[in-house]
Design a protein around this motif. Sequence first.
Motif, PDB file in Angstrom:
ATOM      1  N   VAL A   1      23.665 -20.787  35.589  1.00  0.00           N
ATOM      2  CA  VAL A   1      22.285 -21.251  35.800  1.00  0.00           C
ATOM      3  C   VAL A   1      22.234 -22.675  36.345  1.00  0.00           C
ATOM      4  CG1 VAL A   1      21.365 -19.732  34.017  1.00  0.00           C
ATOM      5  CG2 VAL A   1      22.041 -22.048  33.394  1.00  0.00           C
TER       6      VAL A   1
ATOM      7  N   ASN B   1      27.713 -19.090  31.078  1.00  0.00           N
ATOM      8  CA  ASN B   1      26.256 -19.023  31.194  1.00  0.00           C
ATOM      9  C   ASN B   1      25.684 -20.278  31.825  1.00  0.00           C
ATOM     10  OD1 ASN B   1      26.204 -16.500  29.993  1.00  0.00           O
ATOM     11  ND2 ASN B   1      25.671 -17.261  27.962  1.00  0.00           N
TER      12      ASN B   1
ATOM     13  N   ASP C   1      13.282 -13.206  36.297  1.00  0.00           N
ATOM     14  CA  ASP C   1      13.527 -14.525  36.862  1.00  0.00           C
ATOM     15  C   ASP C   1      12.247 -15.193  37.341  1.00  0.00           C
ATOM     16  OD1 ASP C   1      13.049 -12.786  38.913  1.00  0.00           O
ATOM     17  OD2 ASP C   1      14.658 -13.532  40.206  1.00  0.00           O
TER      18      ASP C   1
ATOM     19  N   GLU D   1      19.096 -15.229  31.092  1.00  0.00           N
ATOM     20  CA  GLU D   1      20.452 -15.448  31.590  1.00  0.00           C
ATOM     21  C   GLU D   1      21.451 -15.690  30.467  1.00  0.00           C
ATOM     22  OE1 GLU D   1      21.406 -15.009  34.512  1.00  0.00           O
ATOM     23  OE2 GLU D   1      19.755 -15.354  35.909  1.00  0.00           O
TER      24      GLU D   1
END
Length: 246
Positions: free
Chosen positions: A151, A147, A25, A58
């Motif tokens: 995010v 997904n 990340d 991600e």
Amino acid sequence: MPQRHLREAAADAARQTAPRGLGLDSEMVRRRMVQRLQREGLADERVLQALSTVQRHEFVDSALAIQAYEDTSLPIGHGQTISKPSVVGRMISILFGGANAGQQGRLGRVMEIGTGCGYQAAVLAELSKHVVSIERLRPLHEKAQMNLAAVRTPAQIRLVYGDGRLGYSAGAPFDSIIAAAGGEDLPPAWLAQLAPGGRLVAPMVAPGGRGQILVVVDHVLEAGVGRFVRTEHEAVLFVPLKSGVS
């Protein structure tokens, strides 16, 4: 406490503390990917910034996350893949060569054929006014929904479960159309939904049926009359374009 125990405790703490800046990340990891793409010729700063912003790990299965920032395609299930970052960057850079994008400095209204896991839609959202992304496989449509929600991508993405060959007439016309699957022809619906001044980028079966190439179509308006100008680019490899839903 004896010095030996202090040293052991410090070593244990160091092992349990994740090193800063090296996790998936981390902005640094994405920046390194972008720097590699720059060295390989991707030059559009807008596209590079979008690729640097979106966290690709991600969008892939956790078992493959360690490979997320390599320039490689990865399986996402159901016989589909997430495209290489270099391919995503290249195709979006080509879209920016369209007349409408050149005037606006952004991709405007975008239609994406083949949502897959949602990664390219997330990158497009950083660069456009609105994105409509169509997926024919329900499990992937639902995966992309999860997904993109995870995010917290910009709200201007609309995910559609449907036949990508039909496009999305309710949202037309589109300034930019991009396809993540290649067939033997360009569906007439895509051309009908491409705005004057708009540009379409899609893989297609090469002449003679040997592999695939990138095809670019511009909707040119001259003296009030529209026509389509087609150019052919480099060889690519995408999953086949199919009709219907599943």
